[in-house]
Design an enzyme around this catalytic site. Structure first.
Site, short mmCIF file in Angstrom:
data_model
loop_
_atom_site.label_atom_id
_atom_site.label_comp_id
_atom_site.label_asym_id
_atom_site.label_seq_id
_atom_site.Cartn_x
_atom_site.Cartn_y
_atom_site.Cartn_z
N HIS A 291 -77.31 -9.53 -19.72
CA HIS A 291 -77.58 -8.33 -20.51
C HIS A 291 -79.05 -7.91 -20.43
O HIS A 291 -79.57 -7.27 -21.34
CB HIS A 291 -77.18 -8.54 -21.99
CG HIS A 291 -75.87 -9.25 -22.16
ND1 HIS A 291 -74.70 -8.81 -21.58
CD2 HIS A 291 -75.56 -10.39 -22.84
CE1 HIS A 291 -73.72 -9.64 -21.91
NE2 HIS A 291 -74.21 -10.61 -22.66
N ARG A 292 -79.72 -8.32 -19.36
CA ARG A 292 -81.15 -8.04 -19.14
C ARG A 292 -82.04 -8.71 -20.19
O ARG A 292 -83.20 -8.32 -20.38
CB ARG A 292 -81.42 -6.52 -19.09
CG ARG A 292 -80.73 -5.81 -17.92
CD ARG A 292 -81.21 -6.41 -16.59
NE ARG A 292 -80.69 -5.69 -15.44
CZ ARG A 292 -79.64 -6.06 -14.70
NH1 ARG A 292 -78.97 -7.16 -15.03
NH2 ARG A 292 -79.27 -5.37 -13.66
N LEU A 293 -81.54 -9.72 -20.85
CA LEU A 293 -82.34 -10.50 -21.80
C LEU A 293 -82.95 -11.67 -21.04
O LEU A 293 -82.62 -12.84 -21.26
CB LEU A 293 -81.48 -10.97 -22.98
CG LEU A 293 -80.84 -9.85 -23.80
CD1 LEU A 293 -79.99 -10.43 -24.93
CD2 LEU A 293 -81.91 -8.91 -24.37
N LYS B 166 -76.42 -6.15 -11.23
CA LYS B 166 -75.89 -7.50 -11.19
C LYS B 166 -76.29 -8.22 -12.47
O LYS B 166 -77.42 -8.06 -12.95
CB LYS B 166 -76.47 -8.25 -9.97
CG LYS B 166 -76.05 -9.70 -9.84
CD LYS B 166 -76.75 -10.35 -8.65
CE LYS B 166 -76.31 -11.79 -8.44
NZ LYS B 166 -76.66 -12.66 -9.58
#
Length: 212
Positions: free
Chosen positions: A190-192, A9
């Site tokens: 973006h997992r940032l 997600k």
């Protein structure tokens, strides 16, 4: 093996900036907690409490936060339970709050101390009577032959204290986790993710951004 690699997600609900975070982590916690509570979740005070046993193995369980202030975070339990024995040997714990609806996490590490018996009694007698009796009926974490044995113990203490106030057991009370480190996590695309860490140094809180 069940492959779960494709379950993912994107987190896009918010940002967390170390420049605009509160200077004190308890102020930041309070702001986030009030936002979460206003969203009407089913259990706003739910948290994971982690302790370490004598062999160094970590344990976790879900508890409810029962109060917090400038001194720390309070929960209640049986002192003779697994967690109580762990804290007797190693008075350190970690708390973790995961608020998936807001894509937020809070992690707390600190030392642990028992609260006063007077504080524990006030909370104990604010609980439903059945919960008070349950504290007497359950030898928490110890082996139990079957469910009926527990039901019988509950019936016995219910009869024992019928028509009178249920006293606070000597083995039951509260702990305060006094934070030494707190980390706030806000999910990012973006997992940032955004991570802001607070640590105590010489009695003062210092904060910094961490890589996701």
């Amino acid at each position: 093996m069940l492959n779960l690699a494709d379950i993912r997600k994107e987190y896009t609900q918010g940002r967390l900036d170390e420049q605009t975070c509160a200077d004190h982590p308890l102020m930041q916690f309070h702001a986030w907690f009030e936002q979460y509570r206003e969203s009407n979740p089913p259990e706003p005070t739910i948290m994971t409490v982690a302790t370490v046993d004598a062999s160094g193995c970590p344990w976790q369980r879900i508890l409810l936060l029962k109060g917090y202030d400038d001194e720390g975070f309070i929960f209640f339990t049986n002192f003779e339970s697994n967690k109580g024995q762990h804290l007797n040997d190693n008075a350190q714990a970690s708390l973790h709050f995961f608020w998936i609806e807001m894509e937020r996490q809070i992690q707390i590490q600190g030392t642990v101390e028992k609260i006063s018996r007077e504080e524990a009694e006030r909370y104990f007698h604010s609980r439903p009577r059945e919960s008070q009796l349950g504290a007497w009926a359950s030898a928490q974490s110890r082996p139990l032959d079957n469910r009926q044995q527990l039901e019988d113990q509950f019936a016995q203490v219910s009869q024992q204290y019928e028509g009178q106030e249920v006293p606070l057991p000597d083995y039951w009370g509260g702990y305060r986790v006094k934070p030494q480190r707190m980390e706030f996590w806000q999910g990012g695309a973006h997992r940032l993710h955004d991570r802001v860490e607070y640590q105590q140094h010489d009695g003062q809180w210092q904060k910094q951004r961490l890589n996701p």
